[in-house]
Design a protein around this motif. Structure first.
Motif, PDB file in Angstrom:
ATOM      1  N   PHE A  35       0.633  -5.005  14.616  1.00  0.00           N
ATOM      2  CA  PHE A  35      -0.356  -5.307  13.509  1.00  0.00           C
ATOM      3  C   PHE A  35       0.036  -5.869  12.425  1.00  0.00           C
ATOM      4  CE2 PHE A  35      -3.002  -1.990  15.582  1.00  0.00           C
ATOM      5  CZ  PHE A  35      -4.245  -2.630  15.609  1.00  0.00           C
ATOM      6  N   PHE A  36       1.428  -5.581  12.082  1.00  0.00           N
ATOM      7  CA  PHE A  36       2.156  -6.373  11.073  1.00  0.00           C
ATOM      8  C   PHE A  36       2.242  -7.864  11.283  1.00  0.00           C
ATOM      9  CE2 PHE A  36       6.231  -8.213  10.501  1.00  0.00           C
ATOM     10  CZ  PHE A  36       6.093  -8.604   8.841  1.00  0.00           C
ATOM     11  N   VAL A 156       8.301   1.098   6.290  1.00  0.00           N
ATOM     12  CA  VAL A 156       8.643  -0.261   5.793  1.00  0.00           C
ATOM     13  C   VAL A 156       6.961  -0.956   6.381  1.00  0.00           C
ATOM     14  CG1 VAL A 156       9.741  -2.408   5.875  1.00  0.00           C
ATOM     15  CG2 VAL A 156      10.922  -0.264   5.331  1.00  0.00           C
ATOM     16  N   LEU A 157       6.615  -1.118   7.699  1.00  0.00           N
ATOM     17  CA  LEU A 157       5.833  -1.589   8.375  1.00  0.00           C
ATOM     18  C   LEU A 157       4.444  -1.044   7.693  1.00  0.00           C
ATOM     19  CD1 LEU A 157       7.118  -1.793  11.955  1.00  0.00           C
ATOM     20  CD2 LEU A 157       6.823  -3.768  10.433  1.00  0.00           C
ATOM     21  N   ILE A 158       4.375   0.072   7.437  1.00  0.00           N
ATOM     22  CA  ILE A 158       3.140   0.535   6.798  1.00  0.00           C
ATOM     23  C   ILE A 158       2.810  -0.027   5.333  1.00  0.00           C
ATOM     24  CG2 ILE A 158       2.017   2.577   5.780  1.00  0.00           C
ATOM     25  CD1 ILE A 158       3.011   4.232   8.385  1.00  0.00           C
ATOM     26  N   TYR A 159       3.759   0.073   4.717  1.00  0.00           N
ATOM     27  CA  TYR A 159       4.017  -0.540   3.315  1.00  0.00           C
ATOM     28  C   TYR A 159       3.499  -2.181   3.289  1.00  0.00           C
ATOM     29  CZ  TYR A 159       6.135  -2.650  -0.955  1.00  0.00           C
ATOM     30  OH  TYR A 159       6.646  -3.396  -2.013  1.00  0.00           O
ATOM     31  N   ALA A 160       4.363  -2.794   4.445  1.00  0.00           N
ATOM     32  CA  ALA A 160       4.038  -4.273   4.481  1.00  0.00           C
ATOM     33  C   ALA A 160       2.442  -4.530   5.044  1.00  0.00           C
ATOM     34  CB  ALA A 160       4.814  -4.890   5.440  1.00  0.00           C
ATOM     35  N   LEU A 161       2.116  -3.709   5.909  1.00  0.00           N
ATOM     36  CA  LEU A 161       0.541  -3.887   5.979  1.00  0.00           C
ATOM     37  C   LEU A 161      -0.406  -3.870   5.081  1.00  0.00           C
ATOM     38  CD1 LEU A 161       0.576  -2.103   9.649  1.00  0.00           C
ATOM     39  CD2 LEU A 161       0.008  -4.287   9.600  1.00  0.00           C
ATOM     40  N   GLU A 162      -0.032  -2.956   3.985  1.00  0.00           N
ATOM     41  CA  GLU A 162      -1.002  -2.908   2.872  1.00  0.00           C
ATOM     42  C   GLU A 162      -0.908  -4.329   2.108  1.00  0.00           C
ATOM     43  OE1 GLU A 162      -0.389   0.886   1.386  1.00  0.00           O
ATOM     44  OE2 GLU A 162      -1.191   1.899   3.054  1.00  0.00           O
ATOM     45  N   LEU A 163       0.151  -5.024   1.957  1.00  0.00           N
ATOM     46  CA  LEU A 163       0.352  -6.171   1.123  1.00  0.00           C
ATOM     47  C   LEU A 163      -0.377  -7.480   1.767  1.00  0.00           C
ATOM     48  CD1 LEU A 163       4.089  -5.865   0.663  1.00  0.00           C
ATOM     49  CD2 LEU A 163       2.375  -5.359  -0.831  1.00  0.00           C
ATOM     50  N   TRP A 164      -0.821  -7.428   2.932  1.00  0.00           N
ATOM     51  CA  TRP A 164      -1.637  -8.699   3.562  1.00  0.00           C
ATOM     52  C   TRP A 164      -2.926  -8.201   4.016  1.00  0.00           C
ATOM     53  CZ3 TRP A 164       3.615  -8.250   4.671  1.00  0.00           C
ATOM     54  CH2 TRP A 164       4.418  -9.327   4.361  1.00  0.00           C
ATOM     55  N   PRO A 165      -3.940  -8.997   3.960  1.00  0.00           N
ATOM     56  CA  PRO A 165      -5.352  -8.688   4.230  1.00  0.00           C
ATOM     57  C   PRO A 165      -5.337  -8.647   5.874  1.00  0.00           C
ATOM     58  CG  PRO A 165      -4.993 -11.092   3.703  1.00  0.00           C
ATOM     59  CD  PRO A 165      -3.633 -10.460   3.117  1.00  0.00           C
ATOM     60  N   ASN A 166      -6.258  -7.837   6.118  1.00  0.00           N
ATOM     61  CA  ASN A 166      -6.488  -7.602   7.707  1.00  0.00           C
ATOM     62  C   ASN A 166      -6.908  -9.102   8.211  1.00  0.00           C
ATOM     63  OD1 ASN A 166      -7.298  -7.169  10.164  1.00  0.00           O
ATOM     64  ND2 ASN A 166      -8.090  -4.943   9.563  1.00  0.00           N
ATOM     65  N   ALA A 167      -6.163  -9.497   9.123  1.00  0.00           N
ATOM     66  CA  ALA A 167      -6.176 -11.081   9.701  1.00  0.00           C
ATOM     67  C   ALA A 167      -7.667 -10.596  10.796  1.00  0.00           C
ATOM     68  CB  ALA A 167      -5.293 -11.334  10.642  1.00  0.00           C
ATOM     69  N   GLN A 168      -7.965  -9.554  11.099  1.00  0.00           N
ATOM     70  CA  GLN A 168      -9.160  -9.456  12.002  1.00  0.00           C
ATOM     71  C   GLN A 168     -10.323  -9.682  10.930  1.00  0.00           C
ATOM     72  OE1 GLN A 168      -8.137  -5.573  13.471  1.00  0.00           O
ATOM     73  NE2 GLN A 168      -7.269  -6.601  15.355  1.00  0.00           N
ATOM     74  N   GLU A 169     -10.493  -9.421   9.802  1.00  0.00           N
ATOM     75  CA  GLU A 169     -11.635  -9.662   8.713  1.00  0.00           C
ATOM     76  C   GLU A 169     -11.736 -10.962   8.182  1.00  0.00           C
ATOM     77  OE1 GLU A 169     -10.895  -6.705   5.767  1.00  0.00           O
ATOM     78  OE2 GLU A 169     -11.030  -5.012   7.037  1.00  0.00           O
TER      79      GLU A 169
END
Length: 170
Positions: A35-36, A156-169
């Motif tokens: 997901f990242f 770290v990956l959870i933190y990073a995932l919150e920094l980028w918008p969801n690509a699926q959206e």
């Protein structure tokens, strides 16, 4: 259809010896990384979290907020990989490409590092853990003593995932 968890426990002695929490951290890493990779690098043509694309994605962020989990991970990886002006034995197994060594070192232990520098270093470390995981290196010693690596990388990956918008959206 065989159950992968049962098969691994029956056929791979080293896997069987891991605690449930260790197995979970290893499996979670693969899903979080996927997901990242999608969310951070899809805008560069296709999802592919190469070091170059990670740098590009981090540099494209408007801001990188402070995060306690990333600071904990930074301290852990700095202790694991750096010693004074040198490197630990674990560092050499990580195999960071020469052109990214100073970026990782600075983000983990540099005096004037920013949140962006730290995030970049942590994601480059996670990238190397990913390569060593998916290309069999970690399996060669049955993922022994990898719990802290994977739990810190997962945070770290959870933190990073919150920094980028969801690509699926988008």
């Amino acid at each position: 259809m065989p159950d992968p968890a049962r098969w691994l426990n029956a056929k791979i002695p080293g896997w069987r010896n891991l605690e449930v929490k260790e197995k979970k951290a290893i499996r979670d890493f693969a899903v979080l990384w996927s997901f990242f990779e999608l969310n951070s690098t899809w805008r560069y043509g296709r999802p592919n979290a190469t070091p170059e694309n990670i740098i590009r994605a981090v540099n494209d962020l408007e801001q990188v907020p402070t995060n306690n989990h990333s600071e904990t991970a930074r301290a852990y990886f700095a202790e694991r990989y750096l010693i004074g002006n040198g490197y630990t034995e674990h560092w050499y197994h990580l195999r960071v490409r020469a052109e990214f060594v100073e970026t990782v070192r600075h983000g983990l232990a540099g005096e004037n590092r920013t949140n962006r520098d730290t995030l970049l270093a942590l994601l480059l470390v996670a990238n190397r853990l990913r390569n060593n995981f998916l290309h069999g290196e970690k399996a060669s010693y049955n993922f022994a003593d990898q719990y802290d690596n994977f739990t810190k990388a997962n945070s770290v990956l959870i933190y990073a995932l919150e920094l980028w918008p969801n690509a699926q959206e988008g």
